[in-house]
Scaffold this motif. Structure first.
Motif, PDB file in Angstrom:
ATOM      1  N   THR A 185     -12.907  28.886 -13.493  1.00  0.00           N
ATOM      2  CA  THR A 185     -13.899  28.164 -14.273  1.00  0.00           C
ATOM      3  C   THR A 185     -13.231  27.025 -15.018  1.00  0.00           C
ATOM      4  N   THR A 186     -13.847  25.855 -14.937  1.00  0.00           N
ATOM      5  CA  THR A 186     -13.372  24.688 -15.668  1.00  0.00           C
ATOM      6  C   THR A 186     -14.487  24.241 -16.603  1.00  0.00           C
ATOM      7  N   VAL A 187     -14.144  23.989 -17.848  1.00  0.00           N
ATOM      8  CA  VAL A 187     -15.116  23.524 -18.831  1.00  0.00           C
ATOM      9  C   VAL A 187     -14.730  22.111 -19.242  1.00  0.00           C
ATOM     10  N   ASP A 188     -15.676  21.183 -19.083  1.00  0.00           N
ATOM     11  CA  ASP A 188     -15.482  19.797 -19.512  1.00  0.00           C
ATOM     12  C   ASP A 188     -16.354  19.562 -20.738  1.00  0.00           C
ATOM     13  N   TYR A 189     -15.736  19.173 -21.844  1.00  0.00           N
ATOM     14  CA  TYR A 189     -16.458  18.981 -23.100  1.00  0.00           C
ATOM     15  C   TYR A 189     -16.880  17.536 -23.286  1.00  0.00           C
ATOM     16  N   ASP A 190     -18.069  17.339 -23.840  1.00  0.00           N
ATOM     17  CA  ASP A 190     -18.560  16.026 -24.225  1.00  0.00           C
ATOM     18  C   ASP A 190     -18.227  15.872 -25.708  1.00  0.00           C
ATOM     19  N   VAL A 191     -17.117  15.235 -25.990  1.00  0.00           N
ATOM     20  CA  VAL A 191     -16.607  15.156 -27.362  1.00  0.00           C
ATOM     21  C   VAL A 191     -17.592  14.427 -28.277  1.00  0.00           C
ATOM     22  N   ASP A 192     -18.225  13.362 -27.777  1.00  0.00           N
ATOM     23  CA  ASP A 192     -19.190  12.638 -28.614  1.00  0.00           C
ATOM     24  C   ASP A 192     -20.359  13.535 -28.992  1.00  0.00           C
ATOM     25  N   ALA A 193     -20.850  14.337 -28.049  1.00  0.00           N
ATOM     26  CA  ALA A 193     -21.942  15.261 -28.347  1.00  0.00           C
ATOM     27  C   ALA A 193     -21.497  16.321 -29.350  1.00  0.00           C
ATOM     28  N   ILE A 194     -20.272  16.784 -29.207  1.00  0.00           N
ATOM     29  CA  ILE A 194     -19.736  17.766 -30.160  1.00  0.00           C
ATOM     30  C   ILE A 194     -19.677  17.161 -31.557  1.00  0.00           C
ATOM     31  N   ALA A 228      -7.565  25.897 -29.961  1.00  0.00           N
ATOM     32  CA  ALA A 228      -8.103  25.922 -31.332  1.00  0.00           C
ATOM     33  C   ALA A 228      -9.589  26.276 -31.314  1.00  0.00           C
ATOM     34  N   LEU A 229     -10.332  25.745 -30.345  1.00  0.00           N
ATOM     35  CA  LEU A 229     -11.752  26.063 -30.228  1.00  0.00           C
ATOM     36  C   LEU A 229     -11.939  27.543 -29.920  1.00  0.00           C
ATOM     37  N   SER A 230     -11.133  28.070 -29.045  1.00  0.00           N
ATOM     38  CA  SER A 230     -11.203  29.491 -28.697  1.00  0.00           C
ATOM     39  C   SER A 230     -10.925  30.365 -29.922  1.00  0.00           C
ATOM     40  N   LYS A 231      -9.961  29.945 -30.726  1.00  0.00           N
ATOM     41  CA  LYS A 231      -9.623  30.686 -31.940  1.00  0.00           C
ATOM     42  C   LYS A 231     -10.804  30.691 -32.924  1.00  0.00           C
ATOM     43  N   LYS A 270     -16.495  31.471 -36.304  1.00  0.00           N
ATOM     44  CA  LYS A 270     -16.791  30.287 -37.114  1.00  0.00           C
ATOM     45  C   LYS A 270     -17.626  29.291 -36.326  1.00  0.00           C
ATOM     46  N   ILE A 271     -17.641  29.441 -34.983  1.00  0.00           N
ATOM     47  CA  ILE A 271     -18.445  28.587 -34.118  1.00  0.00           C
ATOM     48  C   ILE A 271     -18.963  29.461 -32.978  1.00  0.00           C
ATOM     49  N   SER A 272     -20.158  29.125 -32.492  1.00  0.00           N
ATOM     50  CA  SER A 272     -20.749  29.933 -31.426  1.00  0.00           C
ATOM     51  C   SER A 272     -21.083  29.065 -30.224  1.00  0.00           C
ATOM     52  N   ILE A 273     -21.423  29.722 -29.130  1.00  0.00           N
ATOM     53  CA  ILE A 273     -21.839  29.008 -27.917  1.00  0.00           C
ATOM     54  C   ILE A 273     -23.078  28.167 -28.224  1.00  0.00           C
ATOM     55  N   ASN A 274     -23.978  28.689 -29.048  1.00  0.00           N
ATOM     56  CA  ASN A 274     -25.192  27.948 -29.408  1.00  0.00           C
ATOM     57  C   ASN A 274     -24.860  26.651 -30.141  1.00  0.00           C
ATOM     58  N   ASP A 275     -23.798  26.659 -30.957  1.00  0.00           N
ATOM     59  CA  ASP A 275     -23.387  25.453 -31.677  1.00  0.00           C
ATOM     60  C   ASP A 275     -22.971  24.345 -30.711  1.00  0.00           C
ATOM     61  N   LEU A 276     -22.467  24.738 -29.553  1.00  0.00           N
ATOM     62  CA  LEU A 276     -21.949  23.771 -28.574  1.00  0.00           C
ATOM     63  C   LEU A 276     -22.927  23.501 -27.428  1.00  0.00           C
ATOM     64  N   ASP A 319     -21.527  14.938 -32.814  1.00  0.00           N
ATOM     65  CA  ASP A 319     -22.886  14.837 -33.356  1.00  0.00           C
ATOM     66  C   ASP A 319     -23.462  16.206 -33.716  1.00  0.00           C
ATOM     67  N   ALA A 320     -23.113  17.245 -32.952  1.00  0.00           N
ATOM     68  CA  ALA A 320     -23.766  18.547 -33.085  1.00  0.00           C
ATOM     69  C   ALA A 320     -23.068  19.507 -34.046  1.00  0.00           C
ATOM     70  N   VAL A 321     -21.764  19.355 -34.218  1.00  0.00           N
ATOM     71  CA  VAL A 321     -20.982  20.337 -34.982  1.00  0.00           C
ATOM     72  C   VAL A 321     -20.509  19.698 -36.283  1.00  0.00           C
ATOM     73  N   PRO A 322     -20.560  20.447 -37.396  1.00  0.00           N
ATOM     74  CA  PRO A 322     -20.110  19.897 -38.682  1.00  0.00           C
ATOM     75  C   PRO A 322     -18.646  19.435 -38.643  1.00  0.00           C
ATOM     76  N   LYS A 323     -18.371  18.370 -39.401  1.00  0.00           N
ATOM     77  CA  LYS A 323     -17.048  17.743 -39.412  1.00  0.00           C
ATOM     78  C   LYS A 323     -15.945  18.712 -39.819  1.00  0.00           C
ATOM     79  N   ASP A 324     -16.216  19.631 -40.751  1.00  0.00           N
ATOM     80  CA  ASP A 324     -15.161  20.557 -41.167  1.00  0.00           C
ATOM     81  C   ASP A 324     -14.719  21.457 -40.011  1.00  0.00           C
ATOM     82  N   LEU A 325     -15.606  21.708 -39.053  1.00  0.00           N
ATOM     83  CA  LEU A 325     -15.221  22.484 -37.874  1.00  0.00           C
ATOM     84  C   LEU A 325     -14.562  21.603 -36.811  1.00  0.00           C
ATOM     85  N   THR A 326     -15.136  20.419 -36.546  1.00  0.00           N
ATOM     86  CA  THR A 326     -14.554  19.556 -35.514  1.00  0.00           C
ATOM     87  C   THR A 326     -13.133  19.134 -35.880  1.00  0.00           C
ATOM     88  N   ASP A 327     -12.859  19.000 -37.165  1.00  0.00           N
ATOM     89  CA  ASP A 327     -11.501  18.657 -37.588  1.00  0.00           C
ATOM     90  C   ASP A 327     -10.492  19.729 -37.167  1.00  0.00           C
TER      91      ASP A 327
END
Length: 163
Positions: A60-69, A122-125, A131-137, A71-79
């Motif tokens: 399985t390969t997961v490609d993330y859309d960083v711009d969407a992340i 870091a995201l997996s951790k 602190k973050i869920s699949i729904n958040d992403l 917009d969708a996830v609070p800055k304290d988590l994306t940092d």
């Protein structure tokens, strides 16, 4: 007494061996395709005989859309899981600008490009710490599953991938 080597003969041997390898690789690809069709048609994931087990391996390969992340996830988590790198796109203008003006992030922004990338560990951790869920992403990634046919020899402690 030194032994003479016939360079032409060695070169012919190299070409012959390479042709044999290429032919065997083509045969292997055909056999893998046959096994892949069998697995797809039968729905089975593996088959065995006395010598080996042939099975479908999925990656399985997961490609993330960083711009969407962003917009969708609070800055304290994306940092905590989005790595950023900054580069000055026009150094001469940048230096001239710094001489003329005081140093301010907002003023420098037009001259700096930002590259972002998800730190998967870091995201997996953060996911493990809840602190973050699949729904958040949701909507922020694409998943690709690659299937291949692999071979495991029964009398050997090694695995040979057929892809």
């Amino acid at each position: 007494m030194s032994k003479k080597v016939n360079v032409d003969k060695v070169m012919d041997d190299i070409v012959y061996i390479q042709n044999q390898i290429d032919g065997l690789n083509m045969l292997l690809v055909q056999k893998k395709q046959t096994m892949a069709k069998y697995f797809e048609a039968s729905g089975e994931k593996s088959i065995s005989n006395d010598d080996c087990t042939v099975y479908v391996q999925e990656r399985t390969t997961v490609d993330y859309d960083v711009d969407a992340i962003m917009d969708a996830v609070p800055k304290d988590l994306t940092d905590q899981f989005v790595n950023k790198s900054y580069a000055v796109s026009d150094w001469k203008q940048f230096v001239a600008f710094m001489k003329k003006h005081g140093i301010s992030g907002k003023d420098l922004k037009p001259y700096i490009s930002v590259s972002r990338e998800v730190d998967k560990k870091a995201l997996s951790k953060l996911y493990e710490q809840k602190k973050i869920s699949i729904n958040d992403l949701e909507g922020c990634y694409d998943v690709h599953v690659t299937k291949s046919v692999a071979l495991r020899l029964k009398d050997a402690k090694r695995e040979i991938s057929l892809t």
